[in-house]
Design an enzyme around this catalytic site. Structure first.
Site, PDB file in Angstrom:
ATOM      1  CE1 TYR A   1      79.656 -15.645 137.811  1.00 45.56           C
ATOM      2  CE2 TYR A   1      77.878 -16.507 139.186  1.00 45.56           C
ATOM      3  CZ  TYR A   1      78.457 -16.326 137.937  1.00 45.56           C
ATOM      4  OH  TYR A   1      77.822 -16.807 136.805  1.00 45.56           O
TER       5      TYR A   1
ATOM      6  CE  LYS B   1      77.877 -13.679 135.505  1.00 45.52           C
ATOM      7  NZ  LYS B   1      78.225 -13.402 134.113  1.00 45.52           N
TER       8      LYS B   1
HETATM    9  N1  LIG Z   1      77.571 -22.590 133.611  1.00 48.69           N
HETATM   10  C1  LIG Z   1      76.804 -22.070 134.544  1.00 48.69           C
HETATM   11  O1  LIG Z   1      76.334 -22.781 135.459  1.00 48.69           O
HETATM   12  C2  LIG Z   1      76.431 -20.614 134.474  1.00 48.69           C
HETATM   13  C3  LIG Z   1      75.290 -20.184 135.168  1.00 48.69           C
HETATM   14  C4  LIG Z   1      74.930 -18.843 135.105  1.00 48.69           C
HETATM   15  C5  LIG Z   1      75.695 -17.958 134.368  1.00 48.69           C
HETATM   16  N2  LIG Z   1      76.811 -18.397 133.710  1.00 48.69           N
HETATM   17  C6  LIG Z   1      77.598 -17.418 132.960  1.00 48.69           C
HETATM   18  O2  LIG Z   1      77.719 -17.871 131.623  1.00 48.69           O
HETATM   19  C7  LIG Z   1      78.855 -17.262 131.023  1.00 48.69           C
HETATM   20  C8  LIG Z   1      79.618 -18.312 130.242  1.00 48.69           C
HETATM   21  O3  LIG Z   1      80.158 -19.255 131.138  1.00 48.69           O
HETATM   22  P1  LIG Z   1      80.172 -20.812 130.853  1.00 48.69           P
HETATM   23  O4  LIG Z   1      79.206 -21.436 131.777  1.00 48.69           O
HETATM   24  O5  LIG Z   1      80.037 -21.076 129.420  1.00 48.69           O
HETATM   25  O6  LIG Z   1      81.624 -21.177 131.419  1.00 48.69           O
HETATM   26  P2  LIG Z   1      82.968 -21.583 130.663  1.00 48.69           P
HETATM   27  O7  LIG Z   1      82.759 -22.834 129.898  1.00 48.69           O
HETATM   28  O8  LIG Z   1      84.020 -21.572 131.732  1.00 48.69           O
HETATM   29  O9  LIG Z   1      83.203 -20.388 129.642  1.00 48.69           O
HETATM   30  C9  LIG Z   1      83.704 -19.131 130.046  1.00 48.69           C
HETATM   31  C10 LIG Z   1      84.260 -18.419 128.836  1.00 48.69           C
HETATM   32  O10 LIG Z   1      84.753 -17.131 129.257  1.00 48.69           O
HETATM   33  C11 LIG Z   1      86.033 -16.936 128.718  1.00 48.69           C
HETATM   34  N3  LIG Z   1      86.861 -16.073 129.565  1.00 48.69           N
HETATM   35  C12 LIG Z   1      87.091 -16.213 130.892  1.00 48.69           C
HETATM   36  N4  LIG Z   1      87.975 -15.279 131.296  1.00 48.69           N
HETATM   37  C13 LIG Z   1      88.303 -14.548 130.196  1.00 48.69           C
HETATM   38  C14 LIG Z   1      89.198 -13.460 129.958  1.00 48.69           C
HETATM   39  N5  LIG Z   1      89.958 -12.946 130.921  1.00 48.69           N
HETATM   40  N6  LIG Z   1      89.295 -12.952 128.702  1.00 48.69           N
HETATM   41  C15 LIG Z   1      88.565 -13.499 127.696  1.00 48.69           C
HETATM   42  N7  LIG Z   1      87.698 -14.525 127.852  1.00 48.69           N
HETATM   43  C16 LIG Z   1      87.582 -15.045 129.095  1.00 48.69           C
HETATM   44  C17 LIG Z   1      86.653 -18.349 128.635  1.00 48.69           C
HETATM   45  O11 LIG Z   1      87.642 -18.404 127.606  1.00 48.69           O
HETATM   46  P3  LIG Z   1      89.225 -18.517 127.829  1.00 48.69           P
HETATM   47  O12 LIG Z   1      89.444 -19.297 129.076  1.00 48.69           O
HETATM   48  O13 LIG Z   1      89.702 -19.183 126.586  1.00 48.69           O
HETATM   49  O14 LIG Z   1      89.671 -17.091 127.920  1.00 48.69           O
HETATM   50  C18 LIG Z   1      85.434 -19.170 128.215  1.00 48.69           C
HETATM   51  O15 LIG Z   1      85.305 -19.159 126.820  1.00 48.69           O
HETATM   52  C19 LIG Z   1      79.642 -16.612 132.160  1.00 48.69           C
HETATM   53  O16 LIG Z   1      79.417 -15.216 132.144  1.00 48.69           O
HETATM   54  C20 LIG Z   1      79.031 -17.235 133.411  1.00 48.69           C
HETATM   55  O17 LIG Z   1      79.138 -16.396 134.528  1.00 48.69           O
HETATM   56  C21 LIG Z   1      77.180 -19.696 133.741  1.00 48.69           C
END
Ligand SMILES: NC(=O)c1ccc[n+]([C@@H]2O[C@H](COP(=O)([O-])OP(=O)(O)OC[C@H]3O[C@@H](n4cnc5c(N)ncnc54)[C@H](OP(=O)(O)O)[C@@H]3O)[C@@H](O)[C@H]2O)c1
Length: 254
Positions: free
Chosen positions: A153, A157
């Site tokens: 992961y 990133k």
């Molecule tokens: N939350 C944190 O603490 C955090 C911190 C740093 C960076 N990020 C980054 O922020 C981004 C968004 O994450 P989030 O925090 O909003 O988490 P989240 O609520 O789990 O959202 C992740 C999104 O990605 C989609 N996704 C996952 N696998 C997929 C696939 N195979 N095909 C299409 N869509 C897919 C999911 O939709 P479906 O399941 O409906 O496909 C969901 O809409 C990610 O890149 C994550 O690495 C998050």
């Protein structure tokens, strides 16, 4: 369809929040994720609140090698004028690299790196045609260091950050490219990654609306780090010897 922003991973978390905040700024939307019911419900709520907007949904699994081509074909068939691309879909998987199923880890590389790269390459020609177009690639504060127990992961990133910084220079004056680097944020991410009980999600978690507001306000910048604590953490990582930052990450994540 004019002034449209494509958001991947729009069915929850940051992606859903990007949809709401961009709708409030009068952008039409193309929402992509796997969970079609969630996308449909979101589109319904958005068009109820903003009836002047067109919100299209496309249920695609970015693990599938055909997904990017399907998205491109859809954009061209619908005559969509794309002004923004938010490569937000992504996930983490906590655990030792040698013990986590390799298929799951390969999927992570596919979604976090390959799909993001292919979508960017495919859609750049559309974005270059528009005057104020932008790409936001969602990286993480994890991009700045190694992360034992979330090894791939963190590495994925780091790729997103490096790739986006390079594109920021290459496309200057044509498309504004940013790497958004959030720290722990309240979304479904921690549950999906198996990290809800980890120290990092207990200590400091930002609200997604604050993260997205900051990202959209700073979309011309190469690297966007929301929140003072996250900025301090990134500076600390740069000052610390690498062996210390990776050991610290291990303690927090194992
Ligand atoms: N939350 C944190 O603490 C955090 C911190 C740093 C960076 N990020 C980054 O922020 C981004 C968004 O994450 P989030 O925090 O909003 O988490 P989240 O609520 O789990 O959202 C992740 C999104 O990605 C989609 N996704 C996952 N696998 C997929 C696939 N195979 N095909 C299409 N869509 C897919 C999911 O939709 P479906 O399941 O409906 O496909 C969901 O809409 C990610 O890149 C994550 O690495 C998050």
């Amino acid at each position: 369809m004019k002034n449209t922003v494509l958001i991947t991973g729009a069915s929850s978390g940051l992606g859903e929040e990007f949809a709401w905040q961009l709708a409030a700024q009068d952008y039409n939307l193309l929402l992509v994720a796997r969970r079609s019911e969630k996308l449909a419900l979101l589109a319904k709520k958005l068009t109820e609140k903003y009836p002047q907007l067109t919100v299209l949904v496309l249920s695609e699994d970015l693990n599938e090698s055909t997904a990017v081509e399907t998205i491109q074909t859809f954009i061209e068939a619908q005559n969509i004028r794309l002004v923004g691309l938010i490569n937000n879909a992504g996930f983490g998987a906590r655990g030792a690299f040698s013990e986590l199923p390799i298929v799951r880890q390969q999927q992570m590389l596919q979604v976090n790196i390959i799909a993001l790269t292919l979508l960017t390459h495919t859609l750049i020609t559309h974005l270059k045609r528009e005057k104020y177009s932008f790409i936001i690639n969602v990286a993480s504060t994890a991009a700045f260091q190694a992360g034992p127990h979330l090894a791939l992961y963190y590495a994925s990133k780091a790729f997103v950050l490096s790739f986006s910084e390079a594109l920021h220079e290459e496309l200057k004056g044509q498309v504004a490219v940013s790497a958004l680097c959030p720290g722990a944020t309240k979304t479904e991410f921690a549950d999906v990654a198996g990290m809800s009980d980890s120290l990092v999600f207990k200590l400091r978690v930002m609200d997604k609306d604050v993260v997205v507001k900051h990202a959209l306000k700073n979309r011309g910048k190469a690297i966007v780090i929301p929140g003072l604590m996250n900025k301090v953490a990134v500076i600390a990582v740069k000052l610390l010897p690498r062996f210390m930052s990776r050991k610290l990450a291990y303690q927090i994540q194992k």
